[in-house]
Design a protein around this motif. Sequence first.
Motif, PDB file in Angstrom:
ATOM      1  N   LYS A 207       5.866   8.401  -0.308  1.00 43.13           N
ATOM      2  CA  LYS A 207       4.875   7.925   0.318  1.00 43.13           C
ATOM      3  C   LYS A 207       5.506   8.166   1.344  1.00 43.13           C
ATOM      4  O   LYS A 207       5.067   7.707   2.759  1.00 43.13           O
TER       5      LYS A 207
ATOM      6  N   GLY B 279      -2.620  -2.866   0.148  1.00 44.95           N
ATOM      7  CA  GLY B 279      -2.241  -1.266  -0.078  1.00 44.95           C
ATOM      8  C   GLY B 279      -2.208  -0.214   0.949  1.00 44.95           C
ATOM      9  O   GLY B 279      -3.294  -0.388   1.413  1.00 44.95           O
ATOM     10  N   THR B 280      -1.312   0.672   1.258  1.00 53.56           N
ATOM     11  CA  THR B 280      -1.235   1.534   2.008  1.00 53.56           C
ATOM     12  C   THR B 280      -1.166   3.000   1.171  1.00 53.56           C
ATOM     13  O   THR B 280      -0.370   3.984   1.947  1.00 53.56           O
TER      14      THR B 280
ATOM     15  N   VAL C 292       3.945  -7.168  -3.330  1.00 53.22           N
ATOM     16  CA  VAL C 292       3.967  -7.805  -2.378  1.00 53.22           C
ATOM     17  C   VAL C 292       3.646  -9.540  -1.584  1.00 53.22           C
ATOM     18  O   VAL C 292       4.359  -9.879  -1.813  1.00 53.22           O
TER      19      VAL C 292
ATOM     20  N   SER D  58     -10.818  -3.323   5.625  1.00 53.66           N
ATOM     21  CA  SER D  58     -11.441  -4.071   6.038  1.00 53.66           C
ATOM     22  C   SER D  58     -10.797  -6.035   5.450  1.00 53.66           C
ATOM     23  O   SER D  58     -11.178  -6.248   6.335  1.00 53.66           O
TER      24      SER D  58
ATOM     25  N   VAL E 128      -5.780 -14.422  -1.209  1.00 54.89           N
ATOM     26  CA  VAL E 128      -7.321 -14.162  -0.735  1.00 54.89           C
ATOM     27  C   VAL E 128      -7.137 -12.188  -1.415  1.00 54.89           C
ATOM     28  O   VAL E 128      -6.123 -11.302  -0.969  1.00 54.89           O
ATOM     29  N   ASP E 129      -7.357 -11.787  -2.565  1.00 55.33           N
ATOM     30  CA  ASP E 129      -7.942 -10.702  -2.945  1.00 55.33           C
ATOM     31  C   ASP E 129      -9.027 -10.344  -3.691  1.00 55.33           C
ATOM     32  O   ASP E 129      -9.698 -10.619  -3.498  1.00 55.33           O
TER      33      ASP E 129
ATOM     34  N   LYS F 224      11.208  -0.084   9.293  1.00 56.44           N
ATOM     35  CA  LYS F 224      10.647   0.218   7.261  1.00 56.44           C
ATOM     36  C   LYS F 224      11.014   1.839   6.722  1.00 56.44           C
ATOM     37  O   LYS F 224      11.152   1.733   6.001  1.00 56.44           O
TER      38      LYS F 224
ATOM     39  N   CYS G 250       6.967   3.856  -2.957  1.00 58.22           N
ATOM     40  CA  CYS G 250       7.309   4.038  -2.007  1.00 58.22           C
ATOM     41  C   CYS G 250       7.680   5.485  -1.282  1.00 58.22           C
ATOM     42  O   CYS G 250       7.894   5.602  -0.376  1.00 58.22           O
TER      43      CYS G 250
ATOM     44  N   ALA H 188      -2.726 -10.021  -2.667  1.00 57.54           N
ATOM     45  CA  ALA H 188      -2.145 -10.594  -3.389  1.00 57.54           C
ATOM     46  C   ALA H 188      -0.970  -9.247  -4.843  1.00 57.54           C
ATOM     47  O   ALA H 188      -0.941  -9.284  -5.895  1.00 57.54           O
TER      48      ALA H 188
END
Length: 440
Positions: free
Chosen positions: A270, A80-81, A7, A96, A24-25, A210, A267, A4
Amino acid sequence: MVGAGYVGLVAAVCFAKKYDVICVDTDVAKIDMINNGKSPFFEPGLDAMLSEVHKTGKILATTDMDEALLDADFVFISVGTPSLSSGAIDLSFICSAAEGIGNALSKIDRFVVLVQRSTVVPTSTREVVQKLVERASGKTAGKDFGIAFVPEFLREGSAVDDFLNPDRIIIGTENQRTLKLLFQLYEDFYGNLTAEKIIGMSIESAELVKYASNAFIATKISFANEIARIAELIDGVDVVDVMRGVGLDHRVNPKYFNAGAGFGGSCFPKDIKALIHFARTHAFDPILIESVLERNNLQMIHIADLAEDALGMMNDKRITILGLSFKPGTSDMREAPSIKIISELIERGVGEIIACDPIAIPEARKILGERVTFIGNPKEALSGTDCAIIVTEWEIFRKLTPRDFIETMKTPIVIDARRIFPAEEFEKELTYIAVGRRQK
Ligand code: NAD
């Protein structure tokens, strides 16, 4: 909605206008804030919309994946990535999340569509997410659950508007049932999507869309910065006019086509580093994209050069930096050009840096710490200094007049790295140095 952040929460709040959404976070503080109808971060319009949907009961948040998936038809992953030092992306959050989703799926007997939205290099969705979910759930993708990659293109600062008015929806999946369900969802949600705006393709093509999009926009910025350097070699040329002249060609488009202090944010740097790393690990040198990053880096150094050229010896000089966040409208300091420019100036021995920003000072302090004096008011920040550099084009800085600089600074030298001031007016009254324009 798994994850959450910018994005995930923006999508969750927008979808909750029409559907029931559960976020869900792993961050308990975030979950509590969402359940109280408050956005955990600043994004224009988000807080008001969250408070509205919260009252209708259509949005809930939890840390419990099983509970969240119990009645879900679609599961979106937007964790996140971040970048690793190699430039590759860190897939640990994705892994995960995928395991948690797989465990939850093993307990339900329904065809759920899993939509990967975090930015990942090609093959990650199939090779990492799908495999982990299959292993943890004991189910088979395509047969027992659907899997797709749908890239997110929103920009921080206009994220809600971007989500509600997308230029296009790209659906990456080879599974016909999944494709049909996602087309139905997006057509139902948006109501007026034309056929050209929603397109299907393979998962891997969508993953590359992307990266290719961000690399292309960053290329436009670096291209404008390179033309700016050429413009600075010639009397009477102004890069603002040049890029406007080029951008009006409908094959080009004027957006993200201005010379400046370079790009930053969470963004572009990265994603470009990840694309370069991906290509190199497949034994290909993406020389064009590598040069986009190099030009960006050189542009920030060039801003420091302009200051040094104007000031000569710097150790007894004080410089005011106007603007710290990577762009206006956000407090986000990730990869902000201000960090690089300030570090360059400090390395060259500048006497003192005074930094001013309307909202990013608390974030900037965490990164720049004691090396800089922070002042929120622009005129106070200019008081008694030798040079001012416009690094972020905040509206409050646009309002400054030549008088404001002359009356406050010790020596009124202005370096306009974002081209926010009328050049002719400024250069008549003070030392005005601008990116993409030879000093008279
Ligand atoms: P973010 O850091 O704001 O949010 C990520 C959220 O995921 C955090 O709240 C974190 O607590 C949560 N999380 C981490 N691991 C989790 C887990 N196992 N289960 C549940 N939640 C978990 O990140 P973001 O800016 O929203 O970006 C998410 C992805 O979208 C990234 O891949 C990013 O590259 C991409 N993206 C971001 C933007 C942007 O402008 N921010 C735009 C397009 C795409």
